[in-house]
Design an enzyme around this catalytic site. Structure first.
Site, PDB file in Angstrom:
ATOM      1  N   HIS A 261       0.877  -1.184   0.000  1.00  0.00           N
ATOM      2  CA  HIS A 261       0.000   0.000   0.000  1.00  0.00           C
ATOM      3  C   HIS A 261       0.910   1.228   0.000  1.00  0.00           C
ATOM      4  O   HIS A 261       1.657   1.446  -0.954  1.00  0.00           O
ATOM      5  CB  HIS A 261      -0.920  -0.107   1.222  1.00  0.00           C
ATOM      6  N   HIS A 301      -2.253  -1.850  -9.928  1.00  0.00           N
ATOM      7  CA  HIS A 301      -3.201  -1.278  -8.976  1.00  0.00           C
ATOM      8  C   HIS A 301      -4.463  -2.122  -9.009  1.00  0.00           C
ATOM      9  O   HIS A 301      -4.857  -2.611 -10.056  1.00  0.00           O
ATOM     10  CB  HIS A 301      -3.527   0.174  -9.365  1.00  0.00           C
ATOM     11  N   ASP A 357       2.896   5.684  -6.672  1.00  0.00           N
ATOM     12  CA  ASP A 357       4.150   5.546  -5.943  1.00  0.00           C
ATOM     13  C   ASP A 357       5.381   5.476  -6.830  1.00  0.00           C
ATOM     14  O   ASP A 357       6.501   5.533  -6.328  1.00  0.00           O
ATOM     15  CB  ASP A 357       4.114   4.263  -5.087  1.00  0.00           C
TER      16      ASP A 357
END
Ligand code: ACO
Length: 422
Positions: A261, A301, A357
């Protein structure tokens, strides 16, 4: 075609027809069919656990909107505090509302001295700042006994202000502790992002560069909410037991801490450093595909099966930051990885694209943040997302304490055997 779905229980021949609304139908249909029947849905892949009016996400088309406003417009024109107001209240503030909101948040940036002197100073010298933040959030709740009055709106609003305002202070404090530097108190003449950067870096005549202040604010906007992600789900699950918001935020932050995460940006920079140079990219990708190596961190994702719109904005922001700080040498490796993956059938077939990210860690590193701080930087703005969902949860008449069922696969009943007879 009617917007309904009909489910038949072949064992009994019983049929139930229910409406489909917004692509969702009520699981109550299953209950109606047979109350002892449950849906097996690990990781909630096919489950809408709540109604929500906060964030819209279309993963196939790479669309993200807060309260209807496209993320691209908010990132270009607004500020984090304006977005925080929007997420919590449903509408953008007018000028007077914005002024008051900024004053209210700013008034709560300081933390109780005992938090610093007794709580934070008690950590081991090399404590991970995210671990410190998680526990500080929970500890902070003990300073505000009114936090338990979760159905009292003025009290709830005050806790929301406190959490939004104090999280950056706790985060900067955790960092300064970890490097043995004295704590910088908030400077409430500064903007929200500048105040945070100042608490982080102020030594001598340090002054926040306005371009970096803006970049920080854009990153805060992009990370503010992302509907029912793992951390927000943790917030809702814990909040559903009517725990106070500090305890619920600590649970949400704990979920964010995991490498699948919010911890992924940290993992990306470690991965890029390990790859070391562009020549090593093809071999690394081969290892990812064969399962010999790790996953390609910062890719893929659960919801986006397209380029994450936040990743596009972050990539652009990275170039703006590098104009001030100089280019992060890991950028070339990241670009080579992205290009290789986007042209490789393994990633294309699985619809694996860069997520939020992939580039954020490079900016954080260029801004001087150690990798241990990356998830903390995610948690600061996500606090408002957690709180917006918590507030929505408390006002939702459909909600009860979260309590999923299970598919029991253990042994049947058997008799206890005393240890001597085993
Ligand atoms: N690298 C290589 N292969 C991957 C990756 C990756 N990053 N992500 C998924 N896959 C593969 C899986 O091996 C699987 O392949 P298979 O069908 O041959 O078994 C397929 O793609 C589907 O993957 P799942 O794990 O089922 O996808 P899921 O939706 O459960 O996982 C997740 C999503 C956790 C984000 C995953 O893509 C991942 O681990 N990514 C790397 C970590 C990361 O960047 N996390 C940040 C997410 S964004 C955020 O939380 C803020």
């Amino acid at each position: 075609m009617p917007d309904t779905i009909t489910i038949t229980d072949d064992r009994t021949g019983k049929t139930v027809t229910v409406p489909i609304e917004g692509g969702v139908f009520p699981a109550a249909a299953v209950r109606e069919l047979d109350p002892s029947l449950f849906i097996y849905d690990p990781a909630y892949m096919q489950t809408a656990a709540c109604r929500s009016a906060i964030t819209y996400l279309d993963g196939d088309n790479g669309i993200l909107r807060y309260r209807g406003y496209p993320i691209e417009q908010l990132a270009e024109h607004s500020t984090y505090l304006e977005v925080a107001y929007l997420l919590l209240n449903g509408e953008l503030p007018d000028a007077a509302q914005l002024t008051k909101w900024k004053q209210d948040v700013t008034a709560h940036t300081f933390i109780h001295e005992n938090m610093r002197k007794r709580f934070v100073d008690g950590f081991h010298y090399d404590a991970h700042p995210m671990g410190m933040l998680v526990s500080s959030l929970a500890a902070l709740g003990t300073f505000y006994n009114d936090a338990k009055d979760i159905f009292d709106k003025p009290s709830r609003d005050k806790q929301i202000l406190r959490l939004i305002a104090k999280t950056p202070t706790l985060a900067a404090m955790a960092y300064r502790f970890s490097v043995g530097l004295p704590f910088n108190y908030p400077d409430n003449a500064l903007s929200f992002p500048a105040n945070f950067l100042n608490m982080m870096w102020k030594i001598g005549d340090y002054e926040v560069d306005p371009r970096l202040e803006r970049a920080m604010d854009v990153l805060f906007i992009l990370h503010a909410d992302h509907e029912q992600n793992c951390g927000t789900t943790a917030m809702r699950v814990v909040g559903s037991s009517h725990a106070d918001p500090y305890s619920s935020c600590a649970a949400a932050a704990s979920a964010l801490y995991g490498p699948l995460h919010g911890g992924a940006n940290e993992a990306v920079v470690r991965m890029l450093s390990e790859i070391g140079s562009m020549e090593n990219v093809p071999a690394f990708i081969d290892d990812v595909k064969s399962g010999k190596g790790s996953r390609l961190m910062g890719f893929g994702h659960r919801v986006y099966k397209n380029y994450d719109p936040r990743a596009k904005i972050i990539k652009q922001t990275a170039y703006e930051v590098f104009e001030v700080t100089g280019k992060n040498p890991l950028l070339d490796i990241a670009l080579a990885l992205e290009e290789t993956a986007l042209n490789d059938p393994y990633f294309v077939d699985r619809k694996l694209y860069p997520n939020v990210d992939f580039y954020s860690g490079l900016i954080y590193q260029a801004l001087g943040f150690p990798v241990d701080m990356f998830t903390v930087l995610f948690a600061i703005p996500r606090t408002v997302g957690w709180l917006a969902h918590w507030q929505e949860l408390l006002g939702d008449k459909d909600q009860k304490i979260s309590r999923p069922r299970q598919w029991y696969t253990g042994v049947d009943a058997r008799d206890y055997v005393p240890v001597a007879a085993r």
